[in-house]
Design a protein around this motif. Structure first.
Motif, PDB file in Angstrom:
ATOM      1  N   GLY A   1       0.796  -1.208   0.000  1.00 38.29           N
ATOM      2  CA  GLY A   1       0.000   0.000   0.000  1.00 38.29           C
ATOM      3  C   GLY A   1       0.831   1.261   0.000  1.00 38.29           C
ATOM      4  O   GLY A   1       2.065   1.221   0.056  1.00 38.29           O
ATOM      5  N   SER A   2       0.160   2.400  -0.051  1.00 41.22           N
ATOM      6  CA  SER A   2       0.812   3.707   0.006  1.00 41.22           C
ATOM      7  C   SER A   2       1.182   4.006   1.443  1.00 41.22           C
ATOM      8  O   SER A   2       0.414   3.750   2.369  1.00 41.22           O
ATOM      9  CB  SER A   2      -0.119   4.785  -0.531  1.00 41.22           C
ATOM     10  OG  SER A   2      -0.495   4.507  -1.869  1.00 41.22           O
ATOM     11  N   GLU A   3       2.377   4.576   1.634  1.00 38.20           N
ATOM     12  CA  GLU A   3       2.896   4.785   2.986  1.00 38.20           C
ATOM     13  C   GLU A   3       2.890   6.275   3.342  1.00 38.20           C
ATOM     14  O   GLU A   3       3.293   7.123   2.544  1.00 38.20           O
ATOM     15  CB  GLU A   3       4.314   4.228   3.082  1.00 38.20           C
ATOM     16  CG  GLU A   3       4.861   4.159   4.492  1.00 38.20           C
ATOM     17  CD  GLU A   3       6.158   3.371   4.583  1.00 38.20           C
ATOM     18  OE1 GLU A   3       6.760   3.379   5.669  1.00 38.20           O
ATOM     19  OE2 GLU A   3       6.563   2.759   3.567  1.00 38.20           O
ATOM     20  N   TYR A   4       2.443   6.572   4.566  1.00 35.72           N
ATOM     21  CA  TYR A   4       2.373   7.942   5.046  1.00 35.72           C
ATOM     22  C   TYR A   4       2.841   8.000   6.501  1.00 35.72           C
ATOM     23  O   TYR A   4       2.824   7.003   7.216  1.00 35.72           O
ATOM     24  CB  TYR A   4       0.932   8.474   4.985  1.00 35.72           C
ATOM     25  CG  TYR A   4       0.264   8.351   3.640  1.00 35.72           C
ATOM     26  CD1 TYR A   4       0.440   9.328   2.663  1.00 35.72           C
ATOM     27  CD2 TYR A   4      -0.540   7.250   3.338  1.00 35.72           C
ATOM     28  CE1 TYR A   4      -0.173   9.220   1.422  1.00 35.72           C
ATOM     29  CE2 TYR A   4      -1.148   7.133   2.102  1.00 35.72           C
ATOM     30  CZ  TYR A   4      -0.963   8.104   1.146  1.00 35.72           C
ATOM     31  OH  TYR A   4      -1.565   7.990  -0.083  1.00 35.72           O
TER      32      TYR A   4
ATOM     33  N   SER B   1      -4.903  -1.072  -1.345  1.00 33.94           N
ATOM     34  CA  SER B   1      -5.672  -0.760  -2.563  1.00 33.94           C
ATOM     35  C   SER B   1      -7.176  -0.716  -2.314  1.00 33.94           C
ATOM     36  O   SER B   1      -7.929  -0.140  -3.105  1.00 33.94           O
ATOM     37  CB  SER B   1      -5.357  -1.796  -3.642  1.00 33.94           C
ATOM     38  OG  SER B   1      -5.669  -3.105  -3.189  1.00 33.94           O
ATOM     39  N   LEU B   2      -7.620  -1.322  -1.204  1.00 32.87           N
ATOM     40  CA  LEU B   2      -9.039  -1.299  -0.849  1.00 32.87           C
ATOM     41  C   LEU B   2      -9.382  -0.131   0.068  1.00 32.87           C
ATOM     42  O   LEU B   2     -10.531   0.013   0.495  1.00 32.87           O
ATOM     43  CB  LEU B   2      -9.430  -2.624  -0.177  1.00 32.87           C
ATOM     44  CG  LEU B   2      -9.226  -3.889  -1.011  1.00 32.87           C
ATOM     45  CD1 LEU B   2      -9.561  -5.127  -0.190  1.00 32.87           C
ATOM     46  CD2 LEU B   2     -10.078  -3.836  -2.277  1.00 32.87           C
ATOM     47  N   GLY B   3      -8.383   0.685   0.390  1.00 30.30           N
ATOM     48  CA  GLY B   3      -8.610   1.840   1.254  1.00 30.30           C
ATOM     49  C   GLY B   3      -8.538   1.523   2.734  1.00 30.30           C
ATOM     50  O   GLY B   3      -8.833   2.384   3.567  1.00 30.30           O
ATOM     51  N   LYS B   4      -8.121   0.310   3.082  1.00 28.18           N
ATOM     52  CA  LYS B   4      -8.009  -0.069   4.488  1.00 28.18           C
ATOM     53  C   LYS B   4      -6.714   0.497   5.065  1.00 28.18           C
ATOM     54  O   LYS B   4      -5.657   0.420   4.445  1.00 28.18           O
ATOM     55  CB  LYS B   4      -8.009  -1.595   4.627  1.00 28.18           C
ATOM     56  CG  LYS B   4      -8.153  -2.094   6.051  1.00 28.18           C
ATOM     57  CD  LYS B   4      -8.315  -3.618   6.075  1.00 28.18           C
ATOM     58  CE  LYS B   4      -8.516  -4.136   7.492  1.00 28.18           C
ATOM     59  NZ  LYS B   4      -8.697  -5.614   7.511  1.00 28.18           N
ATOM     60  N   ILE B   5      -6.801   1.074   6.263  1.00 29.27           N
ATOM     61  CA  ILE B   5      -5.660   1.734   6.902  1.00 29.27           C
ATOM     62  C   ILE B   5      -5.057   0.811   7.950  1.00 29.27           C
ATOM     63  O   ILE B   5      -5.774   0.196   8.750  1.00 29.27           O
ATOM     64  CB  ILE B   5      -6.094   3.058   7.567  1.00 29.27           C
ATOM     65  CG1 ILE B   5      -6.818   3.957   6.555  1.00 29.27           C
ATOM     66  CG2 ILE B   5      -4.879   3.783   8.152  1.00 29.27           C
ATOM     67  CD1 ILE B   5      -7.496   5.165   7.185  1.00 29.27           C
TER      68      ILE B   5
END
Length: 375
Positions: free
Chosen positions: A196-199, A271-275
């Motif tokens: 996933g995208s990392e922040y 990708s499913l928007g799960k954090i």
């Protein structure tokens, strides 16, 4: 009359000039020291002399390891220290909290400190309360139940030290031994790898109320070590996702019983928007995220805010700007950054730059980076 007013202002400032203790004085704290100095605080620095490059910015330097909390507390009490800080130095949090309690200043509870003392205890608390985090085990047995690939990391180290992505079971033992070489406890975490995208998410809390400061997008080397090479602020997410991230991180802070101080939470959004929570530290974010990027992008002086809170003078964040900022790190793999650093004075957008190691290394941990520029 003007000279008299200036004289009175000088007398008042010096009478009210706050004394702060900073635990640690190594290179990653330099930007914090510089700003604290520019803000006019009287700095009392405590650090082992080896690598204490920040001592030149201190008004008083004590060649004492930040681990010697009782000695530091005694010195701070006698010196009339108003507040204690360790900024982004996670390993000094316990000592900073101890001294802060002795001085009678606001600080998180002992229960919060126990829950957040390392990555494993944080994981256990999050799992207990059903918070989304990567599945994990602590065994170094080759028969772990997690599916590969997995991330192997020490439970009490930072800066990507000892972190390895393992794709094959036969490589697990070597990764575990590498992680153990970076931990004082001999414990390692083996986690499922979350795509996933990392922040990173910066907050400051006061009396149990949490105030959002910034969301930063992160770019890393990728597998196997995931060393951070770029940070950009604010992250490019829509308001719906940003609000979900805020609610999620605030729930994490509540679960961990956080009441005071800065926090730096690393998350991934799949990708499913799960954090998912990846890691959290009850400290300011490093890599110049909180010392520089926050102020450049929002106008909020996070360093001054954290210092003021440490002396008992908290005020709610006020954001004066809505701009973009970021940092690019120099490594052997990012040599294209070098020309921008060397010619930084030719670019109006570049605010700070530095080369602190003439040897360019392949980045396997944060200490392998050789310089940076901030825009």
């Amino acid at each position: 009359m003007i000279k008299l007013r200036k004289c009175l202002n000088y007398i008042i400032w010096n009478k009210l000039k706050y004394k702060i203790a900073i635990l640690g004085a190594n290179e990653p704290l330099k930007r914090f020291y510089i700003q604290a100095k520019e803000l006019g605080y009287e700095i009392h620095a405590f650090s082992s002399p080896e690598g204490a490059v920040c001592k030149e910015y201190a008004d008083h330097f004590y060649p004492i390891s930040f681990k010697e909390k009782e000695t530091i507390a005694e010195i701070c009490t006698k010196a009339g220290i108003d507040g204690v800080n360790c900024f982004s130095l996670e390993s000094a949090i316990e000592s900073a909290n101890y001294v802060t309690r002795i001085l009678g200043k606001p600080v998180n509870s002992l229960q919060c400190e126990l829950i957040t003392k390392n990555k494993l205890t944080v994981k256990q608390q999050l799992k207990l309360h059903g918070v989304n985090t990567a599945a994990y085990e602590t065994s170094d047995n080759a028969n772990i139940s997690l599916s590969f690939p997995v991330i192997v990391k020490p439970i009490d180290s930072g800066g990507s030290r000892g972190v390895t992505l393992v794709s094959r079971r036969e490589d697990l033992k070597e990764a575990v031994e590498r992680a153990k070489s970076f931990t004082k406890t001999d414990w390692v975490l083996i986690e499922e790898f979350v795509e996933g995208s990392e922040y990173s998410v910066e907050y400051i809390s006061n009396q149990g109320t949490h105030y959002f400061v910034a969301l930063t997008e992160k770019v890393t080397t990728g597998p196997p070590n995931f060393v951070e090479l770029e940070h950009h602020q604010p992250a490019k997410v829509d308001n719906k996702l940003l609000n979900r991230i805020k609610l999620f991180v605030e729930s994490v802070l509540n679960v961990l019983l956080v009441a005071f101080g800065p926090s730096h939470t690393e998350i991934k959004v799949n990708s499913l928007g799960k954090i998912f929570v990846i890691e959290i530290g009850l400290r300011m974010g490093g890599d110049m995220i909180t010392s520089d990027l926050v102020k450049l992008s929002t106008g909020y002086d996070f360093v001054d805010a954290v210092i003021k809170q440490s002396i008992g003078k908290f005020s709610k964040p006020i954001f004066k700007e809505n701009l973009c900022s970021g940092i690019y790190f120099l490594t052997k793999d990012t040599q294209d950054v070098m020309p921008y650093i060397k010619k930084a004075n030719e670019f109006e957008e570049i605010k700070y730059s530095e080369i602190y190691n003439s040897d360019l290394l392949v980045a396997t941990e944060s200490n392998d980076r050789s310089g940076y520029f901030i825009y």
